[in-house]
Design a protein around this motif. Structure first.
Motif, PDB file in Angstrom:
ATOM      1  N   GLN A   1       0.803  -1.220   0.000  1.00 51.69           N
ATOM      2  CA  GLN A   1       0.000   0.000   0.000  1.00 51.69           C
ATOM      3  C   GLN A   1       0.842   1.279   0.000  1.00 51.69           C
ATOM      4  OE1 GLN A   1      -2.754  -0.470   3.240  1.00 51.69           O
ATOM      5  NE2 GLN A   1      -3.942  -1.988   2.144  1.00 51.69           N
ATOM      6  N   ALA A   2       2.045   1.204  -0.535  1.00 48.16           N
ATOM      7  CA  ALA A   2       2.908   2.380  -0.674  1.00 48.16           C
ATOM      8  C   ALA A   2       3.746   2.222  -1.941  1.00 48.16           C
ATOM      9  CB  ALA A   2       3.815   2.526   0.540  1.00 48.16           C
ATOM     10  N   TYR A   3       4.081   3.341  -2.549  1.00 42.46           N
ATOM     11  CA  TYR A   3       4.913   3.284  -3.750  1.00 42.46           C
ATOM     12  C   TYR A   3       6.367   3.069  -3.381  1.00 42.46           C
ATOM     13  CZ  TYR A   3       1.326   4.515  -7.100  1.00 42.46           C
ATOM     14  OH  TYR A   3       0.218   4.486  -7.898  1.00 42.46           O
ATOM     15  N   GLN A   4       6.980   2.106  -4.029  1.00 46.22           N
ATOM     16  CA  GLN A   4       8.415   1.882  -3.951  1.00 46.22           C
ATOM     17  C   GLN A   4       8.975   2.456  -5.250  1.00 46.22           C
ATOM     18  OE1 GLN A   4       9.537   0.419  -1.055  1.00 46.22           O
ATOM     19  NE2 GLN A   4       7.381   0.495  -0.546  1.00 46.22           N
ATOM     20  N   THR A   5      10.013   3.235  -5.160  1.00 43.65           N
ATOM     21  CA  THR A   5      10.527   3.912  -6.343  1.00 43.65           C
ATOM     22  C   THR A   5      11.972   3.494  -6.615  1.00 43.65           C
ATOM     23  OG1 THR A   5      11.125   5.772  -4.939  1.00 43.65           O
ATOM     24  CG2 THR A   5       9.026   5.907  -6.094  1.00 43.65           C
TER      25      THR A   5
END
Length: 134
Positions: free
Chosen positions: A40-44
């Motif tokens: 539920q979070a963006y990994q960049t």
């Protein structure tokens, strides 16, 4: 400042970010990045060679919805150091349910960039005050 391009977000967001940073005399360079949703979070991810010469990297997400007209329903911008170990600043926007959700997305993005500069200045003032007290 590098801006990690999120290709799934409308192109105008990058332009608004560039304008917002330029307003604060910060030069920007757009770099290619990969945004993956995990837990539920963006990994960049980006190539470190692309970020050479940058002191920090700005990341962003923005969503649009349709209700009589297309409107930006959500935006999140965060700035991290180049190693992505520390978050320097972060600002978000979530549209309400009324007619006030029909805002100028470009102006809102610039407003979020302004808010991040305020955060950095406030953090700097606290750090300076702490150093003086010691």
């Amino acid at each position: 400042m590098c801006i990690a391009e999120h290709k799934q977000v409308k192109e105008g967001v990058v332009t608004a970010l560039q304008e917002g940073f330029a307003k604060h005399n910060v030069e920007t360079k757009v770099i290619t990045a990969n945004y993956v949703m995990k837990h539920q979070a963006y990994q960049t991810e980006f190539e470190s060679v692309d970020a050479q010469g940058c002191n920090a990297v700005a990341f962003y997400v923005a969503n649009w919805h349709w209700d009589l007209a297309l409107y930006m329903s959500y935006a999140n911008i965060w700035v991290k150091d180049v190693e992505q170990t520390n978050t320097i600043a972060q600002a978000s926007y979530r549209a309400g349910a009324g007619l006030d959700k029909f805002i100028d997305a470009k102006e809102k993005i610039i407003e979020l960039v302004d808010a991040m500069f305020i955060q950095v200045e406030e953090q700097k003032a606290v750090t300076d005050k702490t150093k003086t007290a010691i």
